[in-house]
Design an enzyme around this catalytic site. Structure first.
Site, PDB file in Angstrom:
ATOM      1  CG  ASP A 197      -1.857   1.115   1.345  1.00 19.22           C
ATOM      2  OD1 ASP A 197      -2.395   1.537   0.315  1.00 19.22           O
ATOM      3  OD2 ASP A 197      -2.042   1.613   2.475  1.00 19.22           O
ATOM      4  CD  GLU A 447      -0.356  -5.840   6.981  1.00 17.77           C
ATOM      5  OE1 GLU A 447      -0.937  -5.987   5.891  1.00 17.77           O
ATOM      6  OE2 GLU A 447      -0.800  -5.130   7.905  1.00 17.77           O
TER       7      GLU A 447
HETATM    8  C1  GCB Z   1      -1.337  -2.302   6.587  1.00 12.01           C
HETATM    9  C2  GCB Z   1      -0.026  -2.201   5.910  1.00 12.01           C
HETATM   10  C3  GCB Z   1       0.303  -0.785   5.493  1.00 12.01           C
HETATM   11  C4  GCB Z   1      -0.937  -0.103   4.944  1.00 12.01           C
HETATM   12  C5  GCB Z   1      -2.005  -0.077   6.018  1.00 12.01           C
HETATM   13  C6  GCB Z   1      -3.296   0.567   5.528  1.00 12.01           C
HETATM   14  O1  GCB Z   1      -1.639  -3.237   7.262  1.00 12.01           O
HETATM   15  O2  GCB Z   1       1.033  -2.735   6.651  1.00 12.01           O
HETATM   16  O3  GCB Z   1       1.326  -0.809   4.548  1.00 12.01           O
HETATM   17  O4  GCB Z   1      -0.681   1.178   4.482  1.00 12.01           O
HETATM   18  O5  GCB Z   1      -2.293  -1.374   6.404  1.00 12.01           O
HETATM   19  O6  GCB Z   1      -3.498   1.736   5.778  1.00 12.01           O
HETATM   20  O7  GCB Z   1      -4.056  -0.118   4.868  1.00 12.01           O
END
Ligand code: GCB
Length: 648
Positions: A197, A447
């Site tokens: 993301d 993750e």
């Molecule tokens: C998560 C990820 C991160 C994302 C976040 C989100 O679990 O580790 O990279 O940006 O969620 O905001 O969806």
């Protein structure tokens, strides 16, 4: 057929522990009486390849002459991501791009020394030529690489450097991605997709340096430290590797003279060692390295001066680096620094900003550290890749603890080839960052899909490999699968979990946060009997959007989400094994385009322009309150705004 399928399945589980090439050298370029450093940062020439023909430049040897002779060039700043610089769709380019520039090498550099070309990082894969000669190829963003160029340079003359950079992510890169060819209105087009993301910014992201060393020079310095039980005496263990012909001459016994200076420049310990090129320095009394708000003088650094001497005491080389003296220890309940339990209060972050993308920016870095200190944080995780060396040095100086993460994010499809690259990313990271006192933990992934059967042995191999390179720091990974499915936790020292209560699950339900967080942390602890960190929680928040009662995306909602988590954390803190809380995210950041992202991920406590949202003020009160409660720090004068004189 079924037997074939089973065989293929089993084969995917048998991962072999292959050797990973060892990184050499790569000390941060620093000037000394024996070394010079020159920056090649500035405006370079830039060409993008045709997406459908990414190797054309190599076949047509664009590196053999100036790029402008092969293609029209545009100006491109270095360091910076190239994506947001132009007004056309360079942003979404997939595949190779080319950079070149000219630079002058002084005549004086031709004399009896060696010249090195060093890149702080290029994302993702880089090929480098000097004056048309291939110098080095490096795969992996966010990590430095270098090569000797002594024999390729023209001295007292102009030279040319050419770089080809490929941003393509596939199933065997770290991180993983997919390239597909899909129909568009005009025919077919190549599309890069990835599940992580954040935007896949690319280019020459960090500084490019030329530096000189003597013919025989200090190639590596490794430092570890220790403290006496009462923390009054410090020990600095150093080991040095030397490269060069003088090191191989049998009658030339090289010596290392190590001098340790305190902050005022006073010599506090010294030693001379031969043969082993390593030794121990003792500091009495010592000023240990403490995290911010855990001590009145946090981030105390000594300067270690390493002198390489020949038999006749001739000074061959000098290299200086900062050293913080501290111990780390951990058990099934706690993580301790200098014998004192730590409670982490911090952030997941990104290297990300307007226009420059992931390019190194000193103004941004200093602003970010000012905000970290303003808000009372004592730690951050380098989610989801290694951050700049300059920021690691800054963290040392300011006492900010770092959970240092390798670039493995959202990893799935665990193959042998991926394992090799994943391990290599950790090897390069540990080689780069092992001497930083601020680095207190390695994060081997964010993750990963650790619910799959093959994740079990995969993460065991990755964790054991990491331990084999550094036994002084614990290992974690930020896990998102449920504790009942996870297969990686048994290989870690500390469990970190990411969870978005009231956002990705039960959106908007503020009344479904506190108990869920408590229950999940307890479940993780029960399953693995290890210290637990909540490494991500948060809610997207559009700056300036206010709604009472709180509603998703509003500033009120983010504030409430935080507050409900604080309640859970305070319950969990009483249990003894809950050791930290990390908000997602420090600041808003850019992502790939999607209908869930309005101009990017907005879970920042600060905007992308680094201004506070309402929740920042609440978080500041909490972090300082924790600092006062746990570490006896004092409150900043402006923490509470005057409201009324309630005594009279
Ligand atoms: C998560 C990820 C991160 C994302 C976040 C989100 O679990 O580790 O990279 O940006 O969620 O905001 O969806």
């Amino acid at each position: 057929m079924r037997i074939m399928g089973l065989w293929r399945f089993l084969k995917s589980l048998i991962l072999v522990n292959k050797e990973v090439p060892q990184t050499r050298g790569m000390l941060y370029p620093r000037e000394s009486e024996t070394r010079e450093v020159r920056s090649l940062d500035g405006i370079w020439n830039f060409v993008r390849s045709d997406q459908a023909n990414p190797t054309q430049g190599v076949r047509d040897e664009w590196y053999a002459k100036e790029l402008s002779k092969s293609r029209p060039t545009i100006p491109m700043p270095v360091p910076a991501s190239y994506n947001d610089i132009t007004t056309d769709n360079l942003r979404d380019h997939v595949g190779t791009v080319w950079y070149d520039r000219k630079f002058f090498v002084p005549r004086s550099w031709s004399k009896d020394q060696r010249i090195w070309l060093r890149f702080g990082s290029v994302h993702y894969e880089a090929y480098v030529w000097i004056n048309g000669q291939k110098v080095v190829k490096h795969e992996m963003g966010h990590l430095p690489f270098e090569a000797e160029v002594t024999d390729l340079l023209s001295y007292g003359a102009e030279n040319r450097i050419t770089v080809m950079c490929d941003n393509a992510l596939i199933q065997t890169t770290v991180p993983q991605g997919r390239i597909t060819e899909v129909p568009n209105d005009g025919g077919m087009t190549i599309v890069q997709s990835y599940t992580f993301d954040f935007f896949n910014y690319a280019g020459i992201h960090r500084s490019v340096h030329l530096y000189t060393t003597p013919r025989t020079f200090i190639e590596e310095v490794e430092v570890t430290t220790n403290l006496s039980k009462d923390a009054t005496v410090g020990e600095v263990f150093y080991s040095v590797s030397v490269n060069g012909s003088a090191a191989n001459e049998a009658d030339n016994v090289l010596q290392i003279q190590a001098n340790l200076y305190d902050k005022d420049g006073i010599l506090v310990a010294n030693a001379t060692s031969d043969q082993k090129l390593g030794g121990k320095l003792q500091v009495n009394p010592v000023k240990p390295w403490w995290p911010y708000l855990m001590h009145s003088e946090p981030g105390y650094l000594y300067q270690l001066e390493i002198k390489l001497l020949a038999t006749n005491d001739e000074l061959l080389d000098v290299y200086r680096l900062k050293v913080g003296i501290r111990t780390l220890s951990w058990n099934s309940q706690q993580f301790l620094i200098n014998g004192k339990p730590v409670y982490f209060r911090g952030f997941g972050r990104h290297e990300d900003s307007d226009i420059r993308g992931k390019g190194l920016d000193n103004a941004l870095m200093v602003r970010d550290f000012n905000l970290l200190k303003w808000i009372g944080a004592n730690a951050y995780r380098t989610s989801h890749y290694p951050y700049s060396e300059e920021s690691m040095q800054f963290a040392d100086e300011h006492g900010i603890m770092i959970i240092d993460e390798c670039p493995s994010v959202d990893t799935e499809n665990f193959s042998q080839e991926l394992l090799g690259k994943h391990k290599s990313s950790l090897e390069q990271l540990i080689h780069r960052d092992r001497n930083h006192p601020s680095v207190v933990m390695w994060s081997i992934a964010n993750e990963p899909r650790t619910g799959s059967v093959s994740a079990d042995s995969y993460f065991e191999l990755v964790a054991n490999f990491t331990r084999s390179l550094d036994k002084t720091r614990p290992i974690t990974a930020a896990i998102a699968v449920s504790n009942t499915q996870d297969k990686a936790g048994r290989s870690l020292d500390i469990i970190s979990f990411n969870r978005y209560n009231a956002w990705y699950s039960n959106a908007g339900r503020l009344d479904m946060i506190t108990q869920n967080v408590i229950d999940e942390a307890i479940a993780w602890n029960k399953r693995y009997n290890k210290p637990i960190i909540m490494s991500e929680y948060g809610a997207d928040t559009l700056e300036g959007l206010h709604m009472q009662p709180a509603y998703v995306w509003s500033e009120e909602f983010q504030t409430e989400v935080f507050s409900r988590h604080f309640k859970a954390f305070d319950e969990l803190r009483k249990k003894g094994w809950f050791i930290g809380e990390f908000v997602w995210n420090f600041a808003d950041f850019k992502t790939a385009q999607s209908y869930t992202r309005v101009g990017g991920n907005k879970k920042g406590v600060f905007t992308r322009a680094r201004q506070p949202k309402a929740a920042a003020h609440l978080l500041r009160k909490r972090y300082f309150a924790l600092g006062r409660d746990l570490d006896q720090c004092s409150f900043p004068e402006d923490l509470f705004t005057y409201i009324a004189d309630l005594i009279s």
